[in-house]
Design a protein around this motif. Structure first.
Motif, PDB file in Angstrom:
ATOM      1  N   TYR A  17       0.817  -1.217   0.000  1.00  0.00           N
ATOM      2  CA  TYR A  17       0.000   0.000   0.000  1.00  0.00           C
ATOM      3  C   TYR A  17       0.851   1.268   0.000  1.00  0.00           C
ATOM      4  CZ  TYR A  17      -3.669  -3.355   0.970  1.00  0.00           C
ATOM      5  OH  TYR A  17      -4.513  -4.430   0.908  1.00  0.00           O
ATOM      6  N   ARG A  18       1.953   1.185  -0.735  1.00  0.00           N
ATOM      7  CA  ARG A  18       2.802   2.369  -0.909  1.00  0.00           C
ATOM      8  C   ARG A  18       2.250   3.228  -2.045  1.00  0.00           C
ATOM      9  NH1 ARG A  18       8.603   0.041  -1.899  1.00  0.00           N
ATOM     10  NH2 ARG A  18       7.394  -1.733  -2.646  1.00  0.00           N
ATOM     11  N   LEU A  19       2.187   4.521  -1.826  1.00  0.00           N
ATOM     12  CA  LEU A  19       1.642   5.434  -2.827  1.00  0.00           C
ATOM     13  C   LEU A  19       2.472   5.408  -4.110  1.00  0.00           C
ATOM     14  CD1 LEU A  19      -0.517   7.503  -3.507  1.00  0.00           C
ATOM     15  CD2 LEU A  19       0.932   9.272  -2.481  1.00  0.00           C
ATOM     16  N   SER A  20       3.781   5.258  -3.990  1.00  0.00           N
ATOM     17  CA  SER A  20       4.648   5.237  -5.168  1.00  0.00           C
ATOM     18  C   SER A  20       4.337   4.020  -6.050  1.00  0.00           C
ATOM     19  CB  SER A  20       6.120   5.212  -4.744  1.00  0.00           C
ATOM     20  OG  SER A  20       6.398   4.070  -3.939  1.00  0.00           O
ATOM     21  N   ILE A  21       4.059   2.876  -5.412  1.00  0.00           N
ATOM     22  CA  ILE A  21       3.696   1.678  -6.172  1.00  0.00           C
ATOM     23  C   ILE A  21       2.337   1.873  -6.826  1.00  0.00           C
ATOM     24  CG2 ILE A  21       3.119  -0.775  -6.006  1.00  0.00           C
ATOM     25  CD1 ILE A  21       6.038  -0.373  -5.761  1.00  0.00           C
ATOM     26  N   TYR A  40     -14.548   1.662  -6.214  1.00  0.00           N
ATOM     27  CA  TYR A  40     -13.961   1.296  -4.925  1.00  0.00           C
ATOM     28  C   TYR A  40     -13.799   2.548  -4.069  1.00  0.00           C
ATOM     29  CZ  TYR A  40     -12.748  -3.182  -7.072  1.00  0.00           C
ATOM     30  OH  TYR A  40     -12.800  -4.407  -7.686  1.00  0.00           O
ATOM     31  N   ARG A  41     -14.307   2.499  -2.876  1.00  0.00           N
ATOM     32  CA  ARG A  41     -14.275   3.667  -2.011  1.00  0.00           C
ATOM     33  C   ARG A  41     -12.933   3.863  -1.310  1.00  0.00           C
ATOM     34  NH1 ARG A  41     -20.228   3.685   1.010  1.00  0.00           N
ATOM     35  NH2 ARG A  41     -21.474   3.795  -0.906  1.00  0.00           N
ATOM     36  N   SER A  42     -12.268   2.774  -0.987  1.00  0.00           N
ATOM     37  CA  SER A  42     -11.030   2.902  -0.208  1.00  0.00           C
ATOM     38  C   SER A  42      -9.797   2.802  -1.094  1.00  0.00           C
ATOM     39  CB  SER A  42     -10.962   1.817   0.873  1.00  0.00           C
ATOM     40  OG  SER A  42     -10.737   0.550   0.295  1.00  0.00           O
ATOM     41  N   PHE A  43      -8.739   3.439  -0.641  1.00  0.00           N
ATOM     42  CA  PHE A  43      -7.458   3.372  -1.340  1.00  0.00           C
ATOM     43  C   PHE A  43      -6.963   1.934  -1.410  1.00  0.00           C
ATOM     44  CE2 PHE A  43      -2.817   3.120  -0.712  1.00  0.00           C
ATOM     45  CZ  PHE A  43      -2.378   3.682  -1.901  1.00  0.00           C
ATOM     46  N   GLU A  44      -7.139   1.187  -0.318  1.00  0.00           N
ATOM     47  CA  GLU A  44      -6.673  -0.195  -0.268  1.00  0.00           C
ATOM     48  C   GLU A  44      -7.368  -1.059  -1.319  1.00  0.00           C
ATOM     49  OE1 GLU A  44      -5.681   1.765   3.447  1.00  0.00           O
ATOM     50  OE2 GLU A  44      -7.582   1.558   2.368  1.00  0.00           O
ATOM     51  N   SER A  45      -8.659  -0.868  -1.507  1.00  0.00           N
ATOM     52  CA  SER A  45      -9.398  -1.658  -2.500  1.00  0.00           C
ATOM     53  C   SER A  45      -8.949  -1.323  -3.916  1.00  0.00           C
ATOM     54  CB  SER A  45     -10.903  -1.412  -2.357  1.00  0.00           C
ATOM     55  OG  SER A  45     -11.379  -1.901  -1.125  1.00  0.00           O
ATOM     56  N   LEU A  50      -5.766  -2.891  -8.753  1.00  0.00           N
ATOM     57  CA  LEU A  50      -4.661  -2.611  -9.677  1.00  0.00           C
ATOM     58  C   LEU A  50      -3.609  -3.716  -9.639  1.00  0.00           C
ATOM     59  CD1 LEU A  50      -4.076   1.206  -9.075  1.00  0.00           C
ATOM     60  CD2 LEU A  50      -4.774   0.146 -11.217  1.00  0.00           C
ATOM     61  N   LEU A  51      -3.260  -4.122  -8.432  1.00  0.00           N
ATOM     62  CA  LEU A  51      -2.241  -5.155  -8.262  1.00  0.00           C
ATOM     63  C   LEU A  51      -2.694  -6.463  -8.902  1.00  0.00           C
ATOM     64  CD1 LEU A  51       0.530  -5.349  -6.977  1.00  0.00           C
ATOM     65  CD2 LEU A  51      -0.552  -6.099  -4.855  1.00  0.00           C
ATOM     66  N   GLY A  52      -3.981  -6.774  -8.773  1.00  0.00           N
ATOM     67  CA  GLY A  52      -4.510  -7.998  -9.362  1.00  0.00           C
ATOM     68  C   GLY A  52      -4.430  -7.995 -10.873  1.00  0.00           C
ATOM     69  N   LEU A  53      -4.750  -6.859 -11.482  1.00  0.00           N
ATOM     70  CA  LEU A  53      -4.689  -6.758 -12.948  1.00  0.00           C
ATOM     71  C   LEU A  53      -3.274  -6.960 -13.469  1.00  0.00           C
ATOM     72  CD1 LEU A  53      -7.094  -3.737 -13.573  1.00  0.00           C
ATOM     73  CD2 LEU A  53      -7.498  -6.123 -14.175  1.00  0.00           C
ATOM     74  N   LEU A  54      -2.310  -6.315 -12.814  1.00  0.00           N
ATOM     75  CA  LEU A  54      -0.917  -6.445 -13.263  1.00  0.00           C
ATOM     76  C   LEU A  54      -0.366  -7.828 -12.981  1.00  0.00           C
ATOM     77  CD1 LEU A  54       0.804  -4.181 -14.638  1.00  0.00           C
ATOM     78  CD2 LEU A  54      -1.286  -3.383 -13.570  1.00  0.00           C
ATOM     79  N   LEU A  55      -0.792  -8.444 -11.884  1.00  0.00           N
ATOM     80  CA  LEU A  55      -0.363  -9.805 -11.562  1.00  0.00           C
ATOM     81  C   LEU A  55      -0.897 -10.779 -12.607  1.00  0.00           C
ATOM     82  CD1 LEU A  55       0.943 -11.891  -9.692  1.00  0.00           C
ATOM     83  CD2 LEU A  55      -1.164 -11.872  -8.329  1.00  0.00           C
ATOM     84  N   ALA A  56      -2.151 -10.623 -12.996  1.00  0.00           N
ATOM     85  CA  ALA A  56      -2.732 -11.487 -14.019  1.00  0.00           C
ATOM     86  C   ALA A  56      -2.013 -11.312 -15.346  1.00  0.00           C
ATOM     87  CB  ALA A  56      -4.221 -11.176 -14.180  1.00  0.00           C
ATOM     88  N   ARG A  57      -1.630 -10.092 -15.656  1.00  0.00           N
ATOM     89  CA  ARG A  57      -0.894  -9.843 -16.894  1.00  0.00           C
ATOM     90  C   ARG A  57       0.455 -10.554 -16.861  1.00  0.00           C
ATOM     91  NH1 ARG A  57       0.266  -3.769 -18.824  1.00  0.00           N
ATOM     92  NH2 ARG A  57      -2.014  -3.809 -19.075  1.00  0.00           N
ATOM     93  N   GLN A  58       1.124 -10.508 -15.709  1.00  0.00           N
ATOM     94  CA  GLN A  58       2.406 -11.196 -15.580  1.00  0.00           C
ATOM     95  C   GLN A  58       2.238 -12.699 -15.769  1.00  0.00           C
ATOM     96  OE1 GLN A  58       4.690 -10.360 -12.019  1.00  0.00           O
ATOM     97  NE2 GLN A  58       5.745 -12.322 -12.132  1.00  0.00           N
ATOM     98  N   SER A  88      -7.793 -10.284  -0.332  1.00  0.00           N
ATOM     99  CA  SER A  88      -8.318 -10.295   1.031  1.00  0.00           C
ATOM    100  C   SER A  88      -7.187 -10.069   2.021  1.00  0.00           C
ATOM    101  CB  SER A  88      -9.002 -11.644   1.339  1.00  0.00           C
ATOM    102  OG  SER A  88      -9.455 -11.697   2.676  1.00  0.00           O
ATOM    103  N   SER A  89      -7.429  -9.194   2.988  1.00  0.00           N
ATOM    104  CA  SER A  89      -6.477  -8.974   4.088  1.00  0.00           C
ATOM    105  C   SER A  89      -5.057  -8.701   3.617  1.00  0.00           C
ATOM    106  CB  SER A  89      -6.500 -10.178   5.035  1.00  0.00           C
ATOM    107  OG  SER A  89      -7.797 -10.392   5.545  1.00  0.00           O
ATOM    108  N   GLY A  90      -4.925  -7.854   2.587  1.00  0.00           N
ATOM    109  CA  GLY A  90      -3.601  -7.447   2.122  1.00  0.00           C
ATOM    110  C   GLY A  90      -2.914  -8.404   1.187  1.00  0.00           C
TER     111      GLY A  90
END
Length: 204
Positions: A17-21, A40-45, A50-58, A88-90
């Motif tokens: 949850y780093r802003l730079s990432i 999505y209302r929260s920054f974490e969500s 975003l992380l899921g999309l890039l992970l799936a692409r990888q 879920s949970s980070g």
């Protein structure tokens, strides 16, 4: 492992949850996906999505555009492969497959969270599996068929709890107190692979 079963990699990554990432991930998606993120209302969500999309692409091994269809199911434009993402949970996990597939990851789902749905489906289903396992089976199945909980929850729970389902379910304990379940159209050997945010960005 059945020698005739294909091996499918399930990638997972722990979010910092780093802003730079987040900024780096955000630059890699289309304007349409940026609009989707606003749901999505929260920054974490938003970060997890975003992380899921890039992970799936990888995991796909190709530079493809990842978008969500009208029902919220992630798809790869220009590819016949299927993808599914969960967080879920980070922790974010994703899987890419030549056939229909769904994945869900949860941390100790409380029974009261799905009590109304279970009441409609039948409390006897609770005797089929521990509640969190039943919940992840239901979520994974719903994702595989591409409907989420927009379909009748009772029917989804009943299919997920069936002792002899025509679908292939794989469930395992994950990271101490979490449960990971995959629902697959075909039998496969699933292998977990931990990925890292920096690696995901380098392979974008």
């Amino acid at each position: 492992m059945n020698l005739f079963q294909e091996a499918v990699t399930v990638g997972f990554v722990r979010a910092s949850y780093r802003l730079s990432i987040y900024d780096s991930l955000y630059k890699e998606i289309s304007e349409k996906e940026r609009m989707y993120l606003q749901a999505y209302r929260s920054f974490e969500s938003r970060y997890d999505s975003l992380l899921g999309l890039l992970l799936a692409r990888q995991l796909s091994g190709a530079c493809v555009n990842l978008v969500h269809d009208v029902k919220g199911k992630p798809v790869m434009k220009g590819s016949e492969k299927e993808i599914s993402i969960t967080h879920s949970s980070g922790i974010t996990a994703a899987v890419v497959s030549p056939w229909r597939i769904g994945i869900d990851l949860e941390k100790n789902v409380e029974e009261k969270a799905g009590r109304r749905m279970l009441a409609a489906a039948g409390q006897s289903l609770l005797h089929s599996f521990p509640f969190t396992v039943l919940w992840t089976r239901t979520e994974a199945y719903a994702k595989m068929i591409g409907c989420g909980f927009k379909e009748d929850p009772a029917l989804l729970f009943q299919e997920a709890a069936a002792p002899r389902s025509r679908w292939n379910f794989h469930t395992e304990c994950f990271d101490k107190d979490m449960v990971l379940t995959i629902c697959s159209e075909k039998p496969a050997f699933f292998q977990l692979k931990e990925c890292f945010e920096d690696t995901v960005l380098q392979n974008k």
